[in-house]
Scaffold this active site. Structure first.
Site, short mmCIF file in Angstrom:
data_model
loop_
_atom_site.label_atom_id
_atom_site.label_comp_id
_atom_site.label_asym_id
_atom_site.label_seq_id
_atom_site.Cartn_x
_atom_site.Cartn_y
_atom_site.Cartn_z
N GLY A 9 -10.83 -3.29 0.61
CA GLY A 9 -9.36 -3.12 1.80
C GLY A 9 -9.43 -1.60 3.13
O GLY A 9 -10.53 -1.04 2.66
N GLY B 171 -0.58 -3.02 5.54
CA GLY B 171 -1.51 -4.34 5.91
C GLY B 171 -2.40 -4.72 5.97
O GLY B 171 -2.59 -5.38 4.70
N THR C 49 0.75 -1.00 0.26
CA THR C 49 0.43 -0.23 0.02
C THR C 49 1.11 1.51 0.15
O THR C 49 2.03 0.76 0.48
CB THR C 49 -1.07 0.03 1.43
OG1 THR C 49 -1.50 -1.22 1.06
CG2 THR C 49 -2.13 1.28 1.43
#
Lengths: 296, 296
Positions: B195, B216, B165
């Site tokens: 997400g 994460g 990310t």
């Protein structure tokens, strides 16, 4: 053993007092949804199943903006959002922009239980939920004359119709909390718009201390992370009703308005709203109550 | 006048030490992204533009999982998520599951500025962003050999590749804070998966006190409303690094791991991660620094 409690809502806004027939139907629908949840709690069943059961009744009821009766997009279609959170385990499932599922809240439960993702949107969400066993429906059957009228009014006035959403929060005899929210969103929304309802921490939240479901102008609830702002105040020791007031003040500062329902582990039920709100509640120590107008 | 500060990240996980050529390219890319943001801050420009500029560089860089270089879905396509939050005004814009936008973060800025919605997904999000002026790109140009290799490895092992990310957080000379996050999500994700990155309060948050961007396993960051859990601790008076540790502990308890970057109004920069993390930071009182491994 904790004292079980259940609160549900069917959306907040300015509700017209004139249509007695509709109001009677809505009142009866709230009563049915409340009973379907309390039946589970009275038998010692889990809060997670109680909130799902209550929301399923409201999704099937054409009086409310979720499932059948959902608000329509600017293009006249139904795009539904829903979320389910289990406060006892922290598990969550949520869907956005689904068009062919009869019970988005039950699809959210499938995601919660089976994963692998927490939040999914659009055709991919529908394919996965259907593969997990979610019930589908012809999208045309979700459209009601009332929703078509509201879209027509929106097209003429550009003023969004009252913000509907349905939701439920519960505490079971084990002290476990759960929250569920389901909605068609705002009338005339652009295709692809996601509101606060399916966003964990915005329109829906549950943890070991409280369960929250919100209704109102979703954009402001998203910007303020409303439900988590409320829950973090309860975690800090602030009483549930004061925490709800403070969080709703954040929403107002962000240009929104609406309402919420909160249940805590001690069975406290808070229903708070700026305008009218379809709502009902029950606890082991308080008889079932259905209300619609602000001053009810 | 506040001391300006900027932190960026390019994803956390276990990063292989062997590929010197890739690591040199990634390091150079982080440096370029950091400079593009600091140039704006040094001239007194707004934090909102600095984080957008930094993330645009990372979106164009094939080393990172956002824009070009995005992770691929189980069907081998790119579906990108992004969010931008202006802590000074509380405005936010976010998109999920977009496939044809060159710079999802700039599309998020268009939503932030022009609305009417905060969060949009899929083709509807793309149509609206494009109508507002967002730049489109042939989706095939977003796919890199590296992303194809990672999908192939996922298909064989079913173990998700390292969670990439990209993100940036900044404080400008006016003390205004902003946060930006952009991602292709997890390799092999199901189509439609959203997400934490585009969810205000999960992967991205900014208010008057802090700006947060996370990276994460998104599902755990969604379940814990990570970024708002961190920000609410800072609002309660907890130091930024301790607040970040506490919030990341919630993620671990929820079965996840990852990292985050935080900037506060006093120019404090926190970069915290479980594993390695592509990261860089700069402030008026601290020279530019680029790091990759946990022990860097």
């Amino acid at each position: 053993m904790a004292a079980p409690a259940l609160a549900i809502h069917g959306g907040a806004g300015l509700i017209a007092r004139g249509d007695q027939e509709f109001l009677a139907l809505a009142r009866a629908g709230l009563g049915r949804a409340l009973r379907s949840g309390t039946l589970i709690l009275e038998q010692g069943g889990p809060a997670l199943l109680a909130v799902e059961a209550a929301v399923r009744v409201l999704e099937d009821d054409p009086c409310f903006n979720a499932g059948r009766g959902s608000a329509l997009t600017s293009e006249g279609r139904v795009e539904m959002d829903a979320a389910l959170v289990d406060g006892a385990t922290g598990r969550a499932g949520a869907l956005a922009g689904v068009t062919t599922l009869r019970h988005p809240i039950s699809a959210a439960r499938l995601l919660l239980e089976r994963g692998p993702h927490v939040l999914m949107a659009g055709p991919g969400a529908e394919r996965h939920a259907t593969a997990l066993g979610a019930e589908t429906i012809d999208p045309a059957l979700l459209i009601t004359p009332r929703a078509l009228e509201q879209l027509e009014r929106f097209r003429q006035s550009r003023v969004p119709a009252s913000q509907g959403t349905v939701g439920a929060v519960a505490c079971d005899t084990g002290g476990r909390l759960a929250a569920a929210t389901s909605t068609g969103g705002t009338t005339g929304k652009l295709p692809g718009r996601i509101g606060d309802s399916p966003v964990i921490g915005a329109g829906t939240w549950a943890d070991a201390r409280c369960a929250v479901s919100a209704t109102g102008l979703g954009e402001a609830f998203l910007r303020t992370a409303f439900a988590h702002a409320l829950a973090s105040r309860i975690a800090a020791g602030i009483a549930a009703d004061e925490a709800a007031h403070q969080a709703l003040a954040l929403v107002r500062d962000s240009g929104g308005n609406g309402g919420c329902i909160v249940v805590t582990r001690t069975g406290v039920i808070v229903t708070l709203q700026d305008d009218d709100m379809f709502r009902a509640s029950w606890s082991a120590t308080q008889p079932a109550r259905v209300a619609i107008f602000r001053d009810d």
